[in-house]
Design a protein around this motif. Sequence first.
Motif, mmCIF file in Angstrom:
data_model
loop_
_atom_site.group_PDB
_atom_site.id
_atom_site.type_symbol
_atom_site.label_atom_id
_atom_site.label_comp_id
_atom_site.label_asym_id
_atom_site.label_seq_id
_atom_site.Cartn_x
_atom_site.Cartn_y
_atom_site.Cartn_z
ATOM 1 N N UNK A 186 -29.986 -1.725 -23.213
ATOM 2 C CA UNK A 186 -30.304 -0.765 -22.170
ATOM 3 C C UNK A 186 -31.682 -0.166 -22.442
ATOM 4 N N UNK A 187 -32.311 0.310 -21.381
ATOM 5 C CA UNK A 187 -33.528 1.117 -21.529
ATOM 6 C C UNK A 187 -33.289 2.470 -20.860
ATOM 7 N N UNK A 188 -33.731 3.507 -21.545
ATOM 8 C CA UNK A 188 -33.544 4.861 -21.032
ATOM 9 C C UNK A 188 -34.900 5.564 -20.960
ATOM 10 N N UNK A 189 -35.208 6.098 -19.814
ATOM 11 C CA UNK A 189 -36.438 6.870 -19.636
ATOM 12 C C UNK A 189 -36.106 8.351 -19.690
ATOM 13 N N UNK A 190 -37.082 9.168 -20.049
ATOM 14 C CA UNK A 190 -36.816 10.625 -20.212
ATOM 15 C C UNK A 190 -36.198 11.231 -18.958
ATOM 16 N N UNK A 191 -35.148 12.024 -19.167
ATOM 17 C CA UNK A 191 -34.510 12.703 -18.052
ATOM 18 C C UNK A 191 -33.582 11.843 -17.217
ATOM 19 N N UNK A 192 -33.360 10.613 -17.668
ATOM 20 C CA UNK A 192 -32.498 9.709 -16.915
ATOM 21 C C UNK A 192 -31.451 9.092 -17.829
ATOM 22 N N UNK A 193 -30.458 8.452 -17.204
ATOM 23 C CA UNK A 193 -29.468 7.738 -17.986
ATOM 24 C C UNK A 193 -29.936 6.338 -18.326
ATOM 25 N N UNK A 194 -29.296 5.691 -19.294
ATOM 26 C CA UNK A 194 -29.655 4.313 -19.652
ATOM 27 C C UNK A 194 -29.407 3.358 -18.487
ATOM 28 N N UNK A 195 -30.239 2.331 -18.435
ATOM 29 C CA UNK A 195 -30.106 1.295 -17.414
ATOM 30 C C UNK A 195 -29.982 -0.050 -18.120
ATOM 31 N N UNK A 206 -31.757 0.859 -26.256
ATOM 32 C CA UNK A 206 -30.446 1.002 -26.885
ATOM 33 C C UNK A 206 -29.699 -0.322 -26.838
ATOM 34 N N UNK A 207 -29.078 -0.678 -27.945
ATOM 35 C CA UNK A 207 -28.148 -1.799 -27.901
ATOM 36 C C UNK A 207 -26.724 -1.233 -27.887
ATOM 37 N N UNK A 208 -25.813 -2.013 -27.364
ATOM 38 C CA UNK A 208 -24.428 -1.548 -27.242
ATOM 39 C C UNK A 208 -23.481 -2.732 -27.376
ATOM 40 N N UNK A 267 -26.070 1.846 -30.342
ATOM 41 C CA UNK A 267 -26.930 2.097 -31.473
ATOM 42 C C UNK A 267 -27.683 3.403 -31.286
ATOM 43 N N UNK A 268 -28.426 3.794 -32.307
ATOM 44 C CA UNK A 268 -29.173 5.053 -32.259
ATOM 45 C C UNK A 268 -30.461 4.927 -31.455
ATOM 46 N N UNK A 269 -30.879 3.714 -31.182
ATOM 47 C CA UNK A 269 -32.010 3.512 -30.301
ATOM 48 C C UNK A 269 -33.352 3.369 -31.001
ATOM 49 N N UNK A 270 -34.269 2.711 -30.312
ATOM 50 C CA UNK A 270 -35.672 2.628 -30.717
ATOM 51 C C UNK A 270 -36.505 3.293 -29.634
ATOM 52 N N UNK A 271 -37.242 4.317 -30.014
ATOM 53 C CA UNK A 271 -38.103 5.022 -29.059
ATOM 54 C C UNK A 271 -39.478 4.374 -29.074
ATOM 55 N N UNK A 272 -39.821 3.734 -27.969
ATOM 56 C CA UNK A 272 -41.090 3.006 -27.855
ATOM 57 C C UNK A 272 -42.080 3.781 -26.997
ATOM 58 N N UNK A 273 -43.293 3.917 -27.528
ATOM 59 C CA UNK A 273 -44.392 4.503 -26.759
ATOM 60 C C UNK A 273 -45.520 3.484 -26.703
#
Lengths: 106, 115
Positions: free
Chosen positions: A35-44, A88-90, A97-103
């Motif tokens: 999944x990918x999650x953007x700030x202020x939104x749910x995972x997609x 996020x992986x699931x 998972x705890x996620x990887x924050x990519x910038x």
Amino acid sequence: TQLLEQSPQFLSIQEGENLTVYCNSSSVFSSLQWYRQEPGEGPVLLVTVVTGGEVKKLKRLTFQFGDARKDSSLHITAAQPGDTGLYLCACNQFYFGTGTSLTVIP
Amino acid sequence: DAGITQSPRHKVTETGTPVTLRCHQTENHRYMYWYRQDPGHGLRLIHYSYGVKDTDKGEVSDGYSVSRSKTEDFLLTLESATSSQTSVYFCAISESKGEGNQPQHFGDGTRLSIL
């Protein structure tokens, strides 16, 4: 104890660079989702992988499921600022998972 | 986008007060889920529902209760809020439970602060 370990936790890269993030576990899964999650939104949901060794491509994103179905990777080619987000992986429907924050810096 | 609405989107309350969060869906999906998301922990399942009045506990259910009286609504209640329940809460829905190509669709979250 975290069922799914993701690495790295944080990643900051320049636009145009390539990157790989990982999702690892000691357990075997019948499928795994990214999944990918953007700030202020749910995972997609981006993709589901179900077969050991499977590779799926989504434009510049390449997902691979390990042969033993215990790990997975996400590779992004020529990253763009729009790729910025939390990845996020699931597995087993409920466990994330705890996620990887990519910038990605322009 | 899947029709999932969470309310409220933000809430600040005091320790010891009851809090109810609402998740409303327009997709007629059977399964609904409540997660909390905290730094360093990712998303953790609180409770889920597999039908009207059918619910089950998740990984971090202590201090939370849920109810589902209609297919479209899933409520999460903190009977007596504590500061440790400060978090971002997400609702999700899916057509069926199980693995394979059964994605969950998420709402945009409720940011809850307990002072």
